[in-house]
Design a protein around this motif. Structure first.
Motif, PDB file in Angstrom:
ATOM      1  N   GLN A 120     -40.403  -8.997   8.209  1.00  0.00           N
ATOM      2  CA  GLN A 120     -39.160  -8.611   7.520  1.00  0.00           C
ATOM      3  C   GLN A 120     -38.743  -9.693   6.530  1.00  0.00           C
ATOM      4  O   GLN A 120     -38.355  -9.408   5.394  1.00  0.00           O
ATOM      5  CB  GLN A 120     -38.027  -8.380   8.531  1.00  0.00           C
ATOM      6  CG  GLN A 120     -36.721  -7.958   7.843  1.00  0.00           C
ATOM      7  CD  GLN A 120     -35.498  -8.016   8.742  1.00  0.00           C
ATOM      8  OE1 GLN A 120     -35.580  -8.325   9.922  1.00  0.00           O
ATOM      9  NE2 GLN A 120     -34.349  -7.708   8.174  1.00  0.00           N
TER      10      GLN A 120
ATOM     11  N   ILE B 207     -36.719  -7.624   3.400  1.00  0.00           N
ATOM     12  CA  ILE B 207     -36.040  -6.347   3.658  1.00  0.00           C
ATOM     13  C   ILE B 207     -34.707  -6.636   4.359  1.00  0.00           C
ATOM     14  O   ILE B 207     -34.688  -7.373   5.360  1.00  0.00           O
ATOM     15  CB  ILE B 207     -36.908  -5.441   4.567  1.00  0.00           C
ATOM     16  CG1 ILE B 207     -38.307  -5.283   3.952  1.00  0.00           C
ATOM     17  CG2 ILE B 207     -36.261  -4.076   4.769  1.00  0.00           C
ATOM     18  CD1 ILE B 207     -39.323  -4.680   4.895  1.00  0.00           C
ATOM     19  N   ASN B 208     -33.602  -6.047   3.848  1.00  0.00           N
ATOM     20  CA  ASN B 208     -32.307  -6.347   4.467  1.00  0.00           C
ATOM     21  C   ASN B 208     -32.152  -5.668   5.828  1.00  0.00           C
ATOM     22  O   ASN B 208     -32.889  -4.730   6.159  1.00  0.00           O
ATOM     23  CB  ASN B 208     -31.143  -6.010   3.520  1.00  0.00           C
ATOM     24  CG  ASN B 208     -31.031  -4.530   3.287  1.00  0.00           C
ATOM     25  OD1 ASN B 208     -31.044  -3.733   4.224  1.00  0.00           O
ATOM     26  ND2 ASN B 208     -30.933  -4.128   2.026  1.00  0.00           N
TER      27      ASN B 208
ATOM     28  N   ASP C 237     -29.908  -3.706   7.212  1.00  0.00           N
ATOM     29  CA  ASP C 237     -29.545  -2.280   7.288  1.00  0.00           C
ATOM     30  C   ASP C 237     -30.770  -1.394   7.115  1.00  0.00           C
ATOM     31  O   ASP C 237     -30.958  -0.419   7.844  1.00  0.00           O
ATOM     32  CB  ASP C 237     -28.517  -1.938   6.195  1.00  0.00           C
ATOM     33  CG  ASP C 237     -27.140  -2.442   6.580  1.00  0.00           C
ATOM     34  OD1 ASP C 237     -26.980  -2.863   7.749  1.00  0.00           O
ATOM     35  OD2 ASP C 237     -26.243  -2.422   5.713  1.00  0.00           O
ATOM     36  N   THR C 238     -31.594  -1.743   6.132  1.00  0.00           N
ATOM     37  CA  THR C 238     -32.805  -0.957   5.883  1.00  0.00           C
ATOM     38  C   THR C 238     -33.768  -1.100   7.056  1.00  0.00           C
ATOM     39  O   THR C 238     -34.488  -0.161   7.411  1.00  0.00           O
ATOM     40  CB  THR C 238     -33.503  -1.459   4.591  1.00  0.00           C
ATOM     41  OG1 THR C 238     -32.525  -1.523   3.563  1.00  0.00           O
ATOM     42  CG2 THR C 238     -34.645  -0.559   4.169  1.00  0.00           C
ATOM     43  N   PHE C 239     -33.756  -2.290   7.647  1.00  0.00           N
ATOM     44  CA  PHE C 239     -34.758  -2.593   8.667  1.00  0.00           C
ATOM     45  C   PHE C 239     -34.382  -2.052  10.052  1.00  0.00           C
ATOM     46  O   PHE C 239     -35.253  -1.880  10.903  1.00  0.00           O
ATOM     47  CB  PHE C 239     -34.998  -4.096   8.728  1.00  0.00           C
ATOM     48  CG  PHE C 239     -36.382  -4.451   9.168  1.00  0.00           C
ATOM     49  CD1 PHE C 239     -37.485  -4.063   8.411  1.00  0.00           C
ATOM     50  CD2 PHE C 239     -36.600  -5.143  10.346  1.00  0.00           C
ATOM     51  CE1 PHE C 239     -38.772  -4.364   8.814  1.00  0.00           C
ATOM     52  CE2 PHE C 239     -37.891  -5.451  10.759  1.00  0.00           C
ATOM     53  CZ  PHE C 239     -38.969  -5.064   9.991  1.00  0.00           C
TER      54      PHE C 239
ATOM     55  N   GLN D  10     -38.626   4.997   4.213  1.00  0.00           N
ATOM     56  CA  GLN D  10     -38.556   4.254   5.482  1.00  0.00           C
ATOM     57  C   GLN D  10     -39.884   4.336   6.235  1.00  0.00           C
ATOM     58  O   GLN D  10     -40.324   3.361   6.844  1.00  0.00           O
ATOM     59  CB  GLN D  10     -37.430   4.819   6.349  1.00  0.00           C
ATOM     60  CG  GLN D  10     -36.045   4.521   5.789  1.00  0.00           C
ATOM     61  CD  GLN D  10     -34.978   5.334   6.495  1.00  0.00           C
ATOM     62  OE1 GLN D  10     -35.143   6.538   6.702  1.00  0.00           O
ATOM     63  NE2 GLN D  10     -33.889   4.689   6.853  1.00  0.00           N
TER      64      GLN D  10
END
Ligand SMILES: [Zn+2]
Length: 229
Positions: A153, A158-159, A161-163, A186
């Protein structure tokens, strides 16, 4: 650009404009040239909702099948939507032979789901493949895998929230029906993250130990020869 099939003239010249696509056979992002089209008379007689066209990959010359939805029929013309469905998608590749047996079976199926654009079936299979792999890693395996994923990550920037849904799929302990719904973007991240996790936990270890074994073998072979000379 619109694609038009004319009753008398067949496919109109706009289709000459070529399509760029990742070829399902050679994996190269290549131009696709028109190769075969349905008989216009039959299309006007049956008025199907979808029309299949065959293109040829410029890189490997394999036939690539695409399906277009019909936008509208008029007296002499049928107009197709520009978007198409690829009937064969490129297969995702991985060094499967380094994975534990159960993980390999599950991960192969996960990748088939991904190639078929079934992203939530893909996510469910990723959960199963990941869970099996933690058991194969032994005590502390899940924690080790989790640490690898955290590193991934960070490397990929990757932030959180996205992760979060990706982490949930791989490490969540809830029921399968609680898995988050993933979209194409995603699912793409999940795919790369899980590939990396398996690489770090299994492939890297397997490749390195095999390579060192081979080096040792040649060293002992050579010293054996020297002694006998
Ligand atoms: Zn090709």
């Amino acid at each position: 650009m619109t694609i038009v099939l004319d009753k008398d003239r067949g496919i109109e010249s706009e289709l000459e404009e070529r399509i760029g696509l990742e070829c399902p056979y050679c994996g190269v992002f290549a131009h696709m040239s028109p190769q075969a089209f349905p008989d216009a008379a039959a299309v006007f007689r049956d008025k199907p909702k979808h029309v299949g066209l065959v293109y040829q990959c410029d890189a490997c010359h394999a036939p690539v099948f695409l399906r277009f939805a019909v936008r509208e029929y008029s007296e002499n013309r049928v107009e197709l939507f520009r978007n198409f469905v690829e009937l064969e998608r490129p297969k995702e590749r991985f060094a499967f032979s380094y994975l534990p047996e159960h993980t390999e079976v599950l991960f192969r199926e996960a990748l088939s789901c991904y190639s078929a654009n079934n992203f939530n079936a893909f996510a469910s299979m990723c959960r199963r493949a990941a869970k099996g792999s933690f058991e194969a890693l032994g005590e502390g395996g899940k924690l080790r895998a989790f640490e690898e994923v955290m590193v991934a990550q960070e490397i990929a920037g990757i932030n959180d929230d996205t992760f979060a849904p990706i982490k949930n799929v791989l490490f969540g302990t809830g029921q399968y029906e609680d898995l988050p719904l993933l979209n194409r973007a995603q699912a793409g991240i999940l795919l790369e993250v899980l590939k990396d996790m398996f690489y770090q936990c299994f492939v890297r270890h397997g490749k390195l130990s095999r390579a060192i074994k081979v080096r040792r073998f040649f060293v002992s072979e050579n010293s054996g020869k020297r002694q006998s000379a």
